[in-house]
Design a protein around this motif. Structure first.
Motif, PDB file in Angstrom:
ATOM      1  N   GLU A 125       0.836  -1.210   0.000  1.00 37.79           N
ATOM      2  CA  GLU A 125       0.000   0.000   0.000  1.00 37.79           C
ATOM      3  C   GLU A 125       0.867   1.255   0.000  1.00 37.79           C
ATOM      4  O   GLU A 125       0.568   2.234  -0.703  1.00 37.79           O
ATOM      5  CB  GLU A 125      -0.927   0.002   1.212  1.00 37.79           C
ATOM      6  N   MET A 126       1.950   1.234   0.776  1.00 38.64           N
ATOM      7  CA  MET A 126       2.838   2.403   0.808  1.00 38.64           C
ATOM      8  C   MET A 126       3.512   2.602  -0.543  1.00 38.64           C
ATOM      9  O   MET A 126       3.608   3.732  -1.053  1.00 38.64           O
ATOM     10  CB  MET A 126       3.874   2.233   1.916  1.00 38.64           C
ATOM     11  N   GLU A 127       3.966   1.520  -1.152  1.00 41.32           N
ATOM     12  CA  GLU A 127       4.617   1.632  -2.465  1.00 41.32           C
ATOM     13  C   GLU A 127       3.653   2.150  -3.519  1.00 41.32           C
ATOM     14  O   GLU A 127       4.013   3.021  -4.333  1.00 41.32           O
ATOM     15  CB  GLU A 127       5.176   0.269  -2.879  1.00 41.32           C
ATOM     16  N   MET A 128       2.419   1.635  -3.515  1.00 44.27           N
ATOM     17  CA  MET A 128       1.433   2.099  -4.506  1.00 44.27           C
ATOM     18  C   MET A 128       1.136   3.582  -4.332  1.00 44.27           C
ATOM     19  O   MET A 128       1.017   4.319  -5.325  1.00 44.27           O
ATOM     20  CB  MET A 128       0.141   1.278  -4.383  1.00 44.27           C
ATOM     21  N   THR A 129       1.013   4.033  -3.087  1.00 39.84           N
ATOM     22  CA  THR A 129       0.713   5.441  -2.844  1.00 39.84           C
ATOM     23  C   THR A 129       1.875   6.325  -3.286  1.00 39.84           C
ATOM     24  O   THR A 129       1.670   7.419  -3.818  1.00 39.84           O
ATOM     25  CB  THR A 129       0.391   5.672  -1.361  1.00 39.84           C
ATOM     26  N   LEU A 130       3.098   5.856  -3.093  1.00 35.27           N
ATOM     27  CA  LEU A 130       4.263   6.653  -3.488  1.00 35.27           C
ATOM     28  C   LEU A 130       4.446   6.732  -4.997  1.00 35.27           C
ATOM     29  O   LEU A 130       5.264   7.519  -5.483  1.00 35.27           O
ATOM     30  CB  LEU A 130       5.525   6.111  -2.813  1.00 35.27           C
ATOM     31  N   HIS A 131       3.682   5.966  -5.749  1.00 35.24           N
ATOM     32  CA  HIS A 131       3.687   6.134  -7.206  1.00 35.24           C
ATOM     33  C   HIS A 131       3.051   7.467  -7.596  1.00 35.24           C
ATOM     34  O   HIS A 131       3.352   8.018  -8.659  1.00 35.24           O
ATOM     35  CB  HIS A 131       2.921   4.998  -7.892  1.00 35.24           C
ATOM     36  N   ARG A 132       2.171   7.983  -6.732  1.00 35.02           N
ATOM     37  CA  ARG A 132       1.459   9.222  -7.076  1.00 35.02           C
ATOM     38  C   ARG A 132       1.674  10.356  -6.067  1.00 35.02           C
ATOM     39  O   ARG A 132       1.028  11.398  -6.164  1.00 35.02           O
ATOM     40  CB  ARG A 132      -0.039   8.950  -7.227  1.00 35.02           C
ATOM     41  N   ALA A 133       2.572  10.155  -5.112  1.00 37.49           N
ATOM     42  CA  ALA A 133       2.814  11.194  -4.112  1.00 37.49           C
ATOM     43  C   ALA A 133       4.285  11.196  -3.711  1.00 37.49           C
ATOM     44  O   ALA A 133       4.936  10.154  -3.715  1.00 37.49           O
ATOM     45  CB  ALA A 133       1.939  10.958  -2.878  1.00 37.49           C
ATOM     46  N   PRO A 134       4.807  12.358  -3.315  1.00 38.82           N
ATOM     47  CA  PRO A 134       6.222  12.427  -2.913  1.00 38.82           C
ATOM     48  C   PRO A 134       6.491  11.850  -1.531  1.00 38.82           C
ATOM     49  O   PRO A 134       7.604  11.425  -1.224  1.00 38.82           O
ATOM     50  CB  PRO A 134       6.519  13.927  -2.954  1.00 38.82           C
ATOM     51  N   ALA A 135       5.456  11.853  -0.690  1.00 36.34           N
ATOM     52  CA  ALA A 135       5.574  11.332   0.670  1.00 36.34           C
ATOM     53  C   ALA A 135       4.197  10.847   1.105  1.00 36.34           C
ATOM     54  O   ALA A 135       3.169  11.332   0.613  1.00 36.34           O
ATOM     55  CB  ALA A 135       6.084  12.409   1.629  1.00 36.34           C
ATOM     56  N   VAL A 136       4.186   9.903   2.018  1.00 38.61           N
ATOM     57  CA  VAL A 136       2.918   9.307   2.423  1.00 38.61           C
ATOM     58  C   VAL A 136       2.883   9.068   3.921  1.00 38.61           C
ATOM     59  O   VAL A 136       3.891   8.675   4.528  1.00 38.61           O
ATOM     60  CB  VAL A 136       2.653   7.996   1.644  1.00 38.61           C
ATOM     61  N   LEU A 137       1.722   9.348   4.515  1.00 38.87           N
ATOM     62  CA  LEU A 137       1.465   9.079   5.922  1.00 38.87           C
ATOM     63  C   LEU A 137       0.534   7.877   5.999  1.00 38.87           C
ATOM     64  O   LEU A 137      -0.612   7.933   5.532  1.00 38.87           O
ATOM     65  CB  LEU A 137       0.790  10.269   6.611  1.00 38.87           C
ATOM     66  N   GLY A 138       1.022   6.760   6.538  1.00 38.40           N
ATOM     67  CA  GLY A 138       0.172   5.604   6.749  1.00 38.40           C
ATOM     68  C   GLY A 138      -0.617   5.745   8.035  1.00 38.40           C
ATOM     69  O   GLY A 138      -0.481   6.730   8.772  1.00 38.40           O
ATOM     70  N   ARG A 139      -1.458   4.757   8.313  1.00 37.06           N
ATOM     71  CA  ARG A 139      -2.306   4.802   9.507  1.00 37.06           C
ATOM     72  C   ARG A 139      -1.670   3.996  10.634  1.00 37.06           C
ATOM     73  O   ARG A 139      -1.202   2.879  10.416  1.00 37.06           O
ATOM     74  CB  ARG A 139      -3.714   4.280   9.202  1.00 37.06           C
ATOM     75  N   ILE A 140      -1.693   4.577  11.838  1.00 37.05           N
ATOM     76  CA  ILE A 140      -1.172   3.905  13.025  1.00 37.05           C
ATOM     77  C   ILE A 140      -2.347   3.561  13.933  1.00 37.05           C
ATOM     78  O   ILE A 140      -3.094   4.448  14.360  1.00 37.05           O
ATOM     79  CB  ILE A 140      -0.174   4.800  13.780  1.00 37.05           C
ATOM     80  N   GLU A 141      -2.525   2.279  14.187  1.00 37.74           N
ATOM     81  CA  GLU A 141      -3.574   1.825  15.098  1.00 37.74           C
ATOM     82  C   GLU A 141      -2.922   1.277  16.360  1.00 37.74           C
ATOM     83  O   GLU A 141      -1.748   0.890  16.345  1.00 37.74           O
ATOM     84  CB  GLU A 141      -4.424   0.740  14.433  1.00 37.74           C
ATOM     85  N   VAL A 142      -3.712   1.253  17.433  1.00 37.36           N
ATOM     86  CA  VAL A 142      -3.190   0.689  18.679  1.00 37.36           C
ATOM     87  C   VAL A 142      -3.642  -0.760  18.792  1.00 37.36           C
ATOM     88  O   VAL A 142      -4.655  -1.157  18.204  1.00 37.36           O
ATOM     89  CB  VAL A 142      -3.653   1.500  19.901  1.00 37.36           C
ATOM     90  N   ALA A 143      -2.898  -1.543  19.540  1.00 39.37           N
ATOM     91  CA  ALA A 143      -3.222  -2.950  19.731  1.00 39.37           C
ATOM     92  C   ALA A 143      -4.526  -3.069  20.525  1.00 39.37           C
ATOM     93  O   ALA A 143      -4.591  -2.681  21.690  1.00 39.37           O
ATOM     94  CB  ALA A 143      -2.087  -3.649  20.463  1.00 39.37           C
ATOM     95  N   ALA A 144      -5.565  -3.594  19.878  1.00 36.87           N
ATOM     96  CA  ALA A 144      -6.902  -3.620  20.477  1.00 36.87           C
ATOM     97  C   ALA A 144      -6.928  -4.408  21.785  1.00 36.87           C
ATOM     98  O   ALA A 144      -7.579  -3.998  22.762  1.00 36.87           O
ATOM     99  CB  ALA A 144      -7.908  -4.202  19.490  1.00 36.87           C
ATOM    100  N   GLN A 145      -6.255  -5.545  21.834  1.00 39.78           N
ATOM    101  CA  GLN A 145      -6.262  -6.355  23.046  1.00 39.78           C
ATOM    102  C   GLN A 145      -5.615  -5.622  24.205  1.00 39.78           C
ATOM    103  O   GLN A 145      -6.082  -5.704  25.342  1.00 39.78           O
ATOM    104  CB  GLN A 145      -5.561  -7.692  22.798  1.00 39.78           C
ATOM    105  N   GLU A 146      -4.534  -4.901  23.921  1.00 33.70           N
ATOM    106  CA  GLU A 146      -3.891  -4.117  24.975  1.00 33.70           C
ATOM    107  C   GLU A 146      -4.789  -2.971  25.423  1.00 33.70           C
ATOM    108  O   GLU A 146      -4.909  -2.687  26.611  1.00 33.70           O
ATOM    109  CB  GLU A 146      -2.552  -3.578  24.481  1.00 33.70           C
TER     110      GLU A 146
END
Length: 345
Positions: A125-146
């Motif tokens: 997903e990061m590689e595909m997004t960088l095909h059309r953008a100079p930089a990319v912010l992915g999503r950070i989720e927290v560990a649900a069980q924790e």
């Protein structure tokens, strides 16, 4: 110059890598194996070279990482260095410098953290997004069980901040001339960032900052006239540990939410009045943004976003904001006072 040593696994394959992933790691023996296993299991035929900058470490992080890579014949470099205290920015920068030299043809540079587990399609997903953008912010989720193991007070506080942050993000996107492709708030986290090689070099890379190096580099990307975008499908899951590595980082925020008094919120968030004034080129007093202030401003922000949604262009939205500032009573209505409602405790 910082003294450091390098140990490489399959350096020939690393040199041919088109994507490199950089991970700072300080005393991460409890997490590094799971992080690497998640990277080894990425759903892509394109193996990424991995650089781990093991800094100021007294445990077996480096040995575990090397054993893991050797068992999989995975192209990986471990840097071992003693850096200045509070050196996550320097560790990221050093890791990227080594990656750029060791993989001269790599066009994609990705960042994550040692206590994170990237989802199976994160790299793709990061590689595909960088095909059309100079930089990319992915999503950070927290560990649900924790997260489920935290007390109700913590979860209520988290819910208030999350509500405010989601509305603030929508507000910024509605006011962004870039439209829906704009990132809105600069909530960049080094646990999930990506750059084209040329972009990273153009803005000068990560700075040697004790914290905030991730938002700093994205701010410089924007200042350079480039447009980073978000990749919400590119997910990493971060731990909910209370003892972190960077001052003011996620662990410090979690610890603050676990206390009894008021506390600060994500540094990307500001009071509602300041949000409005910034988009009108006006100055407002620099007030600290706290959880209680977020709760007080939440009704105002919600009403404002609902109003902005119904307007079709940036100019009409600015007029809407100007009308709010011209009517101080409307801005104050619903805010309460600084010590009004203590229900967030």
């Amino acid at each position: 110059m910082t003294q450091h040593s390098l140990t490489a696994v399959d350096p020939g394959a690393f040199a041919a890598s088109g994507t490199v992933i950089v991970i700072p790691a300080r005393n991460e023996q409890a997490y590094i194996a799971d992080c690497l296993d998640s990277l080894f299991a990425q759903a892509t035929p394109r193996r990424a070279g991995i650089v781990i900058c093991v800094n100021n470490t007294t445990d077996d992080t480096a040995a575990i990482a090397l054993d893991r890579a050797r068992s999989r014949h995975w192209p990986l470099i471990v840097i071992q260095a003693d850096l200045a205290k509070g050196s996550v920015g320097q560790a990221r920068g050093l890791g990227h410098s080594v990656a750029l030299r060791a993989a001269p043809h790599a066009s994609v540079l990705l960042s994550t953290d040692a206590d994170c587990r990237p989802a199976p399609r994160w790299q793709a997903e990061m590689e595909m997004t960088l095909h059309r953008a100079p930089a990319v912010l992915g999503r950070i989720e927290v560990a649900a069980q924790e997260l489920a193991g935290f007390p109700g007070q913590f979860l209520r506080r988290q819910h208030i901040e999350n509500d405010f942050a989601e509305l603030a993000m929508e507000f910024e996107r509605l006011m962004d001339p870039a439209g829906p492709d704009g990132i809105g708030l600069n909530t960049a986290g080094g646990a999930n960032l990506g750059f084209r090689r040329a972009t990273y070099l153009h803005v000068g890379g990560y700075r040697a900052m004790p914290s905030g190096e991730d938002r700093d580099i994205i701010a410089r990307v924007r200042q350079a006239g480039l447009r980073p975008i978000r990749a919400d499908q590119a997910v990493v899951v971060a731990s909910m540990r209370l003892i972190g590595r960077a001052p003011g980082g996620m662990a410090d925020q979690i610890l603050a939410r676990s206390g009894c008094g008021d506390c600060s919120v994500d540094s990307a968030l500001v009071p509602f009045e300041a949000m409005v004034a910034q988009h009108l080129g006006r100055q407002t007093p620099s007030l600290p943004m706290t959880l209680s202030r977020a709760m007080q401003d939440l009704p105002l922000l919600r009403d404002c976003v609902e109003g902005l949604r119904g307007l079709s262009c940036i100019h009409s939205r600015r007029r809407h904001l100007a009308a709010l500032l011209q009517n101080p009573l409307e801005m104050e209505n619903g805010c309460g006072t600084e010590d009004a409602d203590d229900s967030w405790n």
